[in-house]
Scaffold this active site. Structure first.
Site, PDB file in Angstrom:
ATOM      1  CE  LYS A 144      -3.709  -4.587   7.893  1.00 14.22           C
ATOM      2  NZ  LYS A 144      -3.668  -4.690   6.420  1.00 14.22           N
ATOM      3  CD  GLU A 147      -7.913 -25.806  27.493  1.00 14.03           C
ATOM      4  OE1 GLU A 147      -8.603 -26.754  27.100  1.00 14.03           O
ATOM      5  OE2 GLU A 147      -8.372 -24.864  28.167  1.00 14.03           O
ATOM      6  CB  THR A 164      -0.019  -3.378   6.280  1.00 11.32           C
ATOM      7  OG1 THR A 164      -1.239  -3.402   5.525  1.00 11.32           O
ATOM      8  CG2 THR A 164       0.599  -1.998   6.226  1.00 11.32           C
ATOM      9  CG  ASP A 165      -2.830  -7.617   3.692  1.00  9.10           C
ATOM     10  OD1 ASP A 165      -3.254  -6.759   4.489  1.00  9.10           O
ATOM     11  OD2 ASP A 165      -3.449  -7.942   2.659  1.00  9.10           O
ATOM     12  CB  SER A 191       2.592  -7.798   1.812  1.00 12.79           C
ATOM     13  OG  SER A 191       1.428  -7.559   2.570  1.00 12.79           O
ATOM     14  CB  THR A 204      -0.934  -0.002   1.224  1.00  2.93           C
ATOM     15  OG1 THR A 204      -1.785  -1.144   1.154  1.00  2.93           O
ATOM     16  CG2 THR A 204      -1.779   1.258   1.277  1.00  2.93           C
ATOM     17  CE1 TYR A 229      -3.900  -0.155  -1.341  1.00  7.45           C
ATOM     18  CE2 TYR A 229      -5.737   0.764  -0.125  1.00  7.45           C
ATOM     19  CZ  TYR A 229      -4.636  -0.055  -0.188  1.00  7.45           C
ATOM     20  OH  TYR A 229      -4.274  -0.802   0.913  1.00  7.45           O
TER      21      TYR A 229
END
Length: 357
Positions: free
Chosen positions: A196, A314, A123-124, A90, A43, A57
């Protein structure tokens, strides 16, 4: 005559002082840090149809030279040059991209004329790349990964300031030895911890243990330092890694079938993105036991945003010879396992790695 001699001496001394000042000024200019910006797309290199498009975009459109030219203040911070490594969004990053980028970063870090490296990134998967570099690049020079949530064409675009901050951090000797860093939204995060957490908003990145510091008008303010192993202290070296181990993630939820786990039966490891404390549904337990018996490592992580998975809570991890991801989110656990399994296939060693990194 004496007066003339004194005047000549005064002028000579004055000229020497001026020359010294000029030389000092040139020396100061020459000691500006040398920063290389490696651009991979995302981006921060995106463009929208109008200034009103902040979420709609096309990513990976603007080349690195234009990114640098768009922040003329960078020249006051460092001597900056750019390289276009990739030009992709990304989410399309692969293990091959990670290895290629890591080897380039490692090579640059060994150059005497490089003081720091900035990587522009979508950013992904930015957090995955930052963590991978944190694990594998052996240097104490600052490496800063940066992106943006809005394209440069949008109103209130955040990429320009994020890049300016990234170069300031990379140019600052105070960032040396702190591992790979991420600068977003005026904050400095560890590449190990950051994720993120929000889309659309500019405050998208967060670390559950908090940021390392902040940047205000180009100045870094530090509040904590990483304690987990990284970069120079890491046992993993990008220069010796030619392929990553096959590791995949299966997401846990109510009514989850065994299909996803069985699909990855040929992997070196499967990350269970479990509910709660890395929980595994009762009907899935025997499936994972059978996979482990075939040599597939089972690593319990959690899909919840924060916290960490406790060993033998667990599930009886010792009994089943499973590994827990500790505080690593599933996507980070995949990166660490893919790197660690290039060196060991022992489950106890794998568990040690998850606790130390």
């Amino acid at each position: 005559m004496l007066l003339n001699s004194s005047y000549r001496i005064f002028n000579l001394a004055r000229a020497l002082l001026i020359c010294s000042a000029l030389l000092a000024g040139n020396a100061w200019a020459q000691v500006k840090p040398n920063i290389v910006i490696l651009a991979t797309g995302g981006t921060i290199a995106g463009a929208g149809a109008s200034a009103a498009n902040s979420a709609t975009y096309q990513a990976a459109k603007v080349p690195v030279d234009k990114l640098i030219a768009g922040v003329p203040e960078l020249k006051d911070v460092a001597s900056v040059r750019g390289e276009q490594v990739f030009q992709i969004a990304s989410e399309s990053f692969t293990n091959a991209h990670l290895l290629s980028l890591g080897k380039r970063v490692s090579a640059l870090s060994k150059q005497a004329d490089v003081d720091g490296i900035v990587i522009t990134h979508g950013t992904d998967t930015l957090e995955e790349t930052a963590f991978f570099l944190n694990l594998t690049v052996h240097t104490d020079k600052p490496i800063v990964v940066v992106g943006s949530m809005r394209p440069g064409t949008a109103m209130s675009a955040d990429g320009m300031l994020n890049l300016y901050n990234a170069v300031n951090v990379a140019a600052n000797p105070s960032a040396k030895g702190k591992g790979v860093l991420v600068t977003m939204n005026d904050e400095i995060h560890s590449g190990r911890d950051v994720s993120k957490m929000i889309n659309i908003k500019t405050n998208a990145f967060n670390s559950q243990w908090g940021p390392l510091g902040m940047i205000v008008e180009g100045k870094s303010y530090w509040f904590r330092a990483p304690v987990k192993r990284h970069t120079l202290q890491s046992e993993f070296d990008i220069d010796t890694i030619d392929a990553l181990a096959d590791v995949d993630v299966v997401y846990g939820y109510g009514n989850v079938p065994a299909t996803g786990y069985e699909a990855f039966s040929k992997d070196k490891a499967i990350i269970n993105a479990g509910t709660g404390n890395g929980s595994v549904a009762d009907r899935i337990v025997p499936v994972l036991q059978a996979l482990r018996a075939k040599g597939v490592h089972i690593i319990r992580s959690a899909r919840v945003p924060d916290g960490f998975v406790l060993r033998n809570s667990e599930q009886p991890d010792d009994k089943y010879d499973w590994v827990v991801a500790h505080d690593h989110k599933p996507q980070k656990a995949r990166i660490l396992a893919a790197v660690a399994l290039t060196k060991t296939s022992d489950s106890k060693e794998l568990q040690r790695v998850f606790m130390e990194y």
